[in-house]
Design a protein around this motif. Structure first.
Motif, short mmCIF file in Angstrom:
data_model
loop_
_atom_site.label_atom_id
_atom_site.label_comp_id
_atom_site.label_asym_id
_atom_site.label_seq_id
_atom_site.Cartn_x
_atom_site.Cartn_y
_atom_site.Cartn_z
N VAL A 1 -5.82 -2.38 -10.16
CA VAL A 1 -6.43 -1.14 -9.63
C VAL A 1 -5.97 -0.87 -8.19
CG1 VAL A 1 -8.53 -2.45 -9.03
CG2 VAL A 1 -8.61 0.04 -9.12
N SER A 2 -5.65 0.40 -7.93
CA SER A 2 -5.33 0.83 -6.57
C SER A 2 -5.91 2.22 -6.37
CB SER A 2 -3.81 0.87 -6.35
OG SER A 2 -3.25 1.93 -7.10
N ALA A 3 -6.09 2.60 -5.13
CA ALA A 3 -6.59 3.95 -4.84
C ALA A 3 -5.57 5.00 -5.30
CB ALA A 3 -6.87 4.08 -3.34
N THR A 4 -4.29 4.66 -5.21
CA THR A 4 -3.25 5.59 -5.68
C THR A 4 -3.45 5.89 -7.17
OG1 THR A 4 -1.73 4.62 -4.08
CG2 THR A 4 -0.74 5.93 -5.85
N MET B 1 -7.71 -9.43 3.40
CA MET B 1 -6.69 -8.47 2.95
C MET B 1 -6.09 -8.93 1.63
SD MET B 1 -3.47 -9.21 5.53
CE MET B 1 -4.40 -9.12 7.05
N GLY B 2 -5.55 -7.96 0.89
CA GLY B 2 -4.80 -8.28 -0.31
C GLY B 2 -3.40 -8.72 0.06
N HIS C 1 -11.55 -3.26 -4.25
CA HIS C 1 -12.10 -3.57 -2.92
C HIS C 1 -13.41 -4.36 -3.07
CE1 HIS C 1 -10.00 0.44 -1.94
NE2 HIS C 1 -9.22 -0.52 -1.47
N ARG D 1 -2.81 -10.42 -5.30
CA ARG D 1 -2.80 -9.08 -5.90
C ARG D 1 -1.56 -9.01 -6.79
NH1 ARG D 1 -3.69 -3.21 -2.85
NH2 ARG D 1 -3.95 -2.02 -4.77
N ARG E 1 -6.47 8.16 -7.68
CA ARG E 1 -6.18 9.57 -7.32
C ARG E 1 -5.33 10.24 -8.39
NH1 ARG E 1 -5.09 7.08 -2.24
NH2 ARG E 1 -2.85 7.40 -2.55
N THR F 1 -8.02 2.05 3.88
CA THR F 1 -8.12 3.51 3.89
C THR F 1 -9.30 3.94 3.00
OG1 THR F 1 -5.72 3.41 3.96
CG2 THR F 1 -6.68 5.56 3.76
N PHE F 2 -9.52 3.18 1.93
CA PHE F 2 -10.63 3.46 1.02
C PHE F 2 -10.61 4.92 0.57
CE2 PHE F 2 -12.36 -0.01 3.87
CZ PHE F 2 -12.10 -1.02 2.98
N GLY G 1 -10.80 -4.04 6.41
CA GLY G 1 -10.32 -2.71 6.77
C GLY G 1 -9.55 -2.10 5.62
N ARG H 1 0.91 4.61 7.45
CA ARG H 1 1.02 5.24 6.14
C ARG H 1 0.71 6.73 6.25
NH1 ARG H 1 -2.96 2.42 2.33
NH2 ARG H 1 -2.76 4.35 1.15
N GLY I 1 -7.32 -7.26 -11.04
CA GLY I 1 -6.42 -6.38 -11.79
C GLY I 1 -5.52 -5.59 -10.86
N ASP J 1 -0.60 -7.58 -0.76
CA ASP J 1 0.30 -6.46 -0.39
C ASP J 1 0.21 -6.17 1.11
OD1 ASP J 1 -2.39 -5.55 -1.11
OD2 ASP J 1 -1.65 -3.55 -0.64
N HIS K 1 -12.71 1.42 -4.38
CA HIS K 1 -12.69 1.18 -5.83
C HIS K 1 -13.12 -0.26 -6.14
CE1 HIS K 1 -8.90 -0.93 -5.15
NE2 HIS K 1 -8.35 0.16 -4.62
P1 ATP Z 1 -3.49 2.84 -1.86
O1 ATP Z 1 -3.22 2.77 -3.35
O2 ATP Z 1 -3.92 4.24 -1.40
O3 ATP Z 1 -2.38 2.27 -1.04
P2 ATP Z 1 -5.31 0.50 -1.96
O4 ATP Z 1 -5.89 0.53 -3.32
O5 ATP Z 1 -4.24 -0.52 -1.68
O6 ATP Z 1 -4.81 1.98 -1.55
P3 ATP Z 1 -6.54 0.16 0.66
O7 ATP Z 1 -7.71 0.93 1.16
O8 ATP Z 1 -5.21 0.45 1.23
O9 ATP Z 1 -6.51 0.35 -0.95
O10 ATP Z 1 -6.82 -1.39 0.68
C1 ATP Z 1 -7.72 -2.05 1.54
C2 ATP Z 1 -7.55 -3.54 1.30
O11 ATP Z 1 -7.92 -3.89 -0.03
C3 ATP Z 1 -6.09 -4.01 1.48
O12 ATP Z 1 -6.08 -5.24 2.19
C4 ATP Z 1 -5.61 -4.21 0.04
O13 ATP Z 1 -4.62 -5.21 -0.04
C5 ATP Z 1 -6.89 -4.64 -0.66
N1 ATP Z 1 -6.88 -4.33 -2.10
C6 ATP Z 1 -7.00 -3.11 -2.67
N2 ATP Z 1 -6.93 -3.20 -4.01
C7 ATP Z 1 -6.75 -4.52 -4.32
C8 ATP Z 1 -6.57 -5.25 -5.56
N3 ATP Z 1 -6.55 -4.65 -6.73
N4 ATP Z 1 -6.39 -6.60 -5.46
C9 ATP Z 1 -6.38 -7.22 -4.23
N5 ATP Z 1 -6.54 -6.58 -3.05
C10 ATP Z 1 -6.72 -5.25 -3.08
#
Ligand code: ATP
Length: 216
Positions: free
Chosen positions: A178-181, A106-107, A19, A134, A184, A11-12, A9, A46, A176, A109, A16
């Protein structure tokens, strides 16, 4: 033997490479039959997502198109109710029956935040949890509720086939930071395609450009 089903699950917003690395490592190393990708419609923990649910679904569909063991589950996205993981797991448990191992991916975080999730203690009655490392969220030195939970439920090897639910397995993921934040923010700042392609699959970047997403 019933092969475990992975559940991812998120927000995707947007989906990226982090995921995709998580799902790929899970398929490869956790003995899963498939991974169900479940974009949240209305994530309760969130701020509302930036892209519409239709755009987020479309991007996940493009990102996972080449792997037949990935499946898009739009049930949370189509619902007008808050997306509670425990309720999604109850639905999947009814669908797969009582014996099929379910593995919530899940990651680290997200694992840190688990004790704040709606009815979180029921989650382990419905599924196992596989936690990917992560950067910034060390799984050594957990304290309080999470340390206790990890201590009680830890599965040292990724053997989810022995029971339908209740174990927690941590696995090393090199995806690495990488995050959706970050994605964006880079798009809003006008980052070039070459930079964004380090973080996004080409089809997702193409969708973002064509639909003018995340520009402010
Ligand atoms: P945002 O930056 O908007 O908070 P996000 O990159 O964490 O978003 P989500 O859609 O919130 O992405 O994450 C979905 C799942 O993927 C979560 O369980 C998150 O921990 C995991 N995930 C995302 N990016 C990583 C990463 N770089 N390494 C490990 N797990 C990740």
């Amino acid at each position: 033997m019933l092969e475990p089903i992975g559940i991812l699950g998120g927000t995707f917003d947007p989906v990226h490479r982090g995921h995709l690395a998580l799902a790929h490592a899970a398929l490869d190393r956790l003995g899963l039959a498939k991974v169900r990708w479940i974009p949240a419609g209305h994530p309760p923990h969130r701020a509302p997502p930036h892209a519409t649910v239709e755009d987020r679904l479309a991007m996940v569909r493009l990102a996972i198109a080449d792997e037949p063991r990935y499946q898009l589950d739009d049930s949370e996205a189509k619902s007008t109710l808050p997306s509670y993981t425990v309720e999604t797991l109850e639905r999947l448990r009814r669908h797969y029956g009582p014996d099929r191992p379910l593995v919530l991916l899940m990651g680290a975080d997200a694992f840190y935040g688990l004790p704040k999730w709606h009815r979180w203690e029921d989650i382990l009655r419905l599924a196992h949890i596989a936690v990917a490392t992560r950067p910034g969220f060390p799984l050594t030195g957990l304290a309080g509720t999470l340390a206790d939970l990890f201590g009680r439920c830890r599965l040292v090897s990724a053997d989810f086939s022995q029971s339908p639910a209740g174990g927690i397995h941590a696995f090393e993921l090199i995806a690495g930071t990488v995050s959706a934040t970050e994605v964006r923010m880079l798009i809003a700042a006008g980052a070039p395609d070459a930079k964004l392609l380090e973080l996004l699959p080409p089809a997702v970047l193409d969708y973002i450009r064509r639909h003018h997403l995340y520009r402010d």
